[in-house]
Design an enzyme around this catalytic site. Structure first.
Site, short mmCIF file in Angstrom:
data_model
loop_
_atom_site.label_atom_id
_atom_site.label_comp_id
_atom_site.label_asym_id
_atom_site.label_seq_id
_atom_site.Cartn_x
_atom_site.Cartn_y
_atom_site.Cartn_z
N PRO A 10 0.72 -1.43 -0.09
CA PRO A 10 -0.03 0.04 0.03
C PRO A 10 0.89 1.28 -0.04
CG PRO A 10 -0.03 -1.18 2.32
CD PRO A 10 0.53 -2.21 1.21
N ASN A 11 0.36 2.30 -0.77
CA ASN A 11 0.94 3.50 -0.92
C ASN A 11 2.21 4.01 -1.49
OD1 ASN A 11 -1.30 4.89 0.75
ND2 ASN A 11 -0.48 3.82 2.37
N ARG A 18 4.76 12.31 -3.38
CA ARG A 18 4.76 13.21 -2.03
C ARG A 18 6.04 12.45 -1.33
NH1 ARG A 18 0.88 11.65 1.36
NH2 ARG A 18 2.11 12.79 2.55
N TYR A 23 10.95 9.38 1.17
CA TYR A 23 11.01 8.09 0.31
C TYR A 23 11.72 8.53 -1.12
CZ TYR A 23 7.55 6.44 3.30
OH TYR A 23 6.75 5.82 4.43
N ASN A 74 8.36 -5.29 -0.75
CA ASN A 74 8.12 -4.11 0.38
C ASN A 74 6.52 -4.12 0.37
OD1 ASN A 74 7.85 -1.88 1.42
ND2 ASN A 74 8.91 -0.57 0.12
N ALA A 77 3.29 -0.80 5.07
CA ALA A 77 2.62 -0.84 6.41
C ALA A 77 2.25 -2.14 6.84
CB ALA A 77 1.67 0.19 6.83
N HIS A 80 4.27 -4.34 9.31
CA HIS A 80 4.51 -4.49 10.51
C HIS A 80 3.37 -5.01 11.16
CE1 HIS A 80 7.23 -1.47 9.41
NE2 HIS A 80 6.34 -0.51 8.73
N ASP A 87 1.61 -15.39 6.32
CA ASP A 87 1.21 -16.59 6.03
C ASP A 87 1.28 -17.01 4.64
OD1 ASP A 87 1.03 -17.29 8.96
OD2 ASP A 87 -1.49 -17.08 8.74
N GLU A 98 13.03 -9.01 2.03
CA GLU A 98 12.22 -7.93 2.34
C GLU A 98 13.05 -6.58 2.30
OE1 GLU A 98 11.09 -8.16 6.46
OE2 GLU A 98 10.61 -6.01 6.74
N HIS A 100 12.83 -2.30 2.38
CA HIS A 100 12.22 -0.95 2.64
C HIS A 100 13.04 0.33 2.27
CE1 HIS A 100 9.31 -3.01 5.08
NE2 HIS A 100 10.36 -3.88 5.67
N ILE A 101 12.38 1.37 1.68
CA ILE A 101 13.17 2.56 1.22
C ILE A 101 13.81 3.36 2.60
CG2 ILE A 101 12.81 4.51 -0.03
CD1 ILE A 101 10.55 3.10 -1.47
N SER A 102 12.93 3.38 3.39
CA SER A 102 13.45 4.20 4.69
C SER A 102 13.78 3.37 5.72
CB SER A 102 12.09 4.95 5.23
OG SER A 102 11.33 3.99 5.68
N ARG A 107 12.67 5.14 12.95
CA ARG A 107 11.46 5.69 12.52
C ARG A 107 10.52 5.49 13.66
NH1 ARG A 107 8.89 5.30 6.66
NH2 ARG A 107 7.80 7.08 7.52
N ARG A 111 7.22 0.98 13.31
CA ARG A 111 7.84 0.51 12.22
C ARG A 111 9.18 -0.41 12.71
NH1 ARG A 111 5.25 3.81 8.41
NH2 ARG A 111 4.64 5.71 9.17
O1 CA2 Z 1 10.27 2.38 3.95
C1 CA2 Z 1 9.43 1.97 3.31
O2 CA2 Z 1 9.64 1.32 2.21
C2 CA2 Z 1 8.20 1.51 3.88
O3 CA2 Z 1 7.87 0.09 3.64
C3 CA2 Z 1 7.15 2.23 3.36
C4 CA2 Z 1 5.69 2.22 3.84
C5 CA2 Z 1 5.88 2.11 5.32
O4 CA2 Z 1 4.64 2.22 6.05
C6 CA2 Z 1 6.76 1.38 5.92
O5 CA2 Z 1 6.78 1.54 7.40
C7 CA2 Z 1 8.04 1.60 5.50
C8 CA2 Z 1 4.85 3.34 3.30
C9 CA2 Z 1 4.88 3.67 1.98
C10 CA2 Z 1 4.17 4.91 1.73
O6 CA2 Z 1 4.90 5.34 0.61
C11 CA2 Z 1 4.59 6.77 0.24
C12 CA2 Z 1 5.33 7.06 -0.78
C13 CA2 Z 1 5.20 8.59 -1.13
C14 CA2 Z 1 4.11 9.48 -0.55
C15 CA2 Z 1 3.25 8.82 0.22
C16 CA2 Z 1 3.52 7.24 0.91
#
Ligand code: CA2
Length: 144
Positions: A10-11, A18, A23, A74, A77, A80, A87, A98, A100-102, A107, A111
């Site tokens: 998601p997202n 954004r 990110y 990836n 959220a 977590h 499963d 796995e 994660h960008i961040s 954080r 997370r």
């Molecule tokens: O750091 C990551 O890759 C995450 O998986 C990104 C997830 C976050 O919930 C994880 O804790 C860490 C969220 C992705 C949201 O991506 C966005 C990108 C641009 C603007 C808004 C959200």
């Protein structure tokens, strides 16, 4: 040719639109282009999938059963707290990395924990979108 699946949750479709401070500026399409190039270099093929819906992600993972040598995931959220995605990954028995960008460990507390990490080959976090290429290289090295 060995096949690898790159799954985004998601997202992540909002990348590059954004939150560039967290990110970066690359879009999901940019990441896919880089991975496609890396895959060519590695002599493997890659498929990409993104969904904002837990059930759709699970359905795609089920479809992957028996069809892929490895997965880069990836789960956003869902990482977590989704025991359902964990499963699904455990059920299909395809090794995965796995990503994660961040740096999720630097954080908010929620997370810091990944329910996927205990069944992953490894986790890459905090290296920006380059982490996807590192994850692909790692899973190919493990499984090709
Ligand atoms: O750091 C990551 O890759 C995450 O998986 C990104 C997830 C976050 O919930 C994880 O804790 C860490 C969220 C992705 C949201 O991506 C966005 C990108 C641009 C603007 C808004 C959200």
């Amino acid at each position: 040719m060995s096949k690898y699946l790159i799954v985004n949750g998601p997202n992540l479709n909002m990348l590059g639109v954004r939150d560039p401070k967290v990110y970066g500026t690359e879009s999901l399409a940019d990441i896919e282009r880089s991975l496609f190039k890396a895959a060519e270099e590695l002599g493997v093929s890659v498929d990409f999938y993104q969904s904002n819906h837990e059930g759709e992600l699970i359905d795609r993972l089920h479809q992957a059963y028996g069809a892929y040598a490895g997965i880069v995931v990836n789960a956003g959220a869902f990482t977590h707290y989704s025991y359902a995605i964990r499963d699904a990954l455990a059920t299909i028995q395809i090794p995965f990395v796995e990503v994660h960008i961040s740096n999720i460990h630097a954080r908010e507390d929620f997370r810091h924990h990944s329910v996927l990490a205990p069944i992953a080959v490894g986790q890459i976090a905090g290296l920006g979108t380059y982490g996807y290429e590192l994850a692909l290289r790692a899973i190919v090295k493990k499984t090709k």
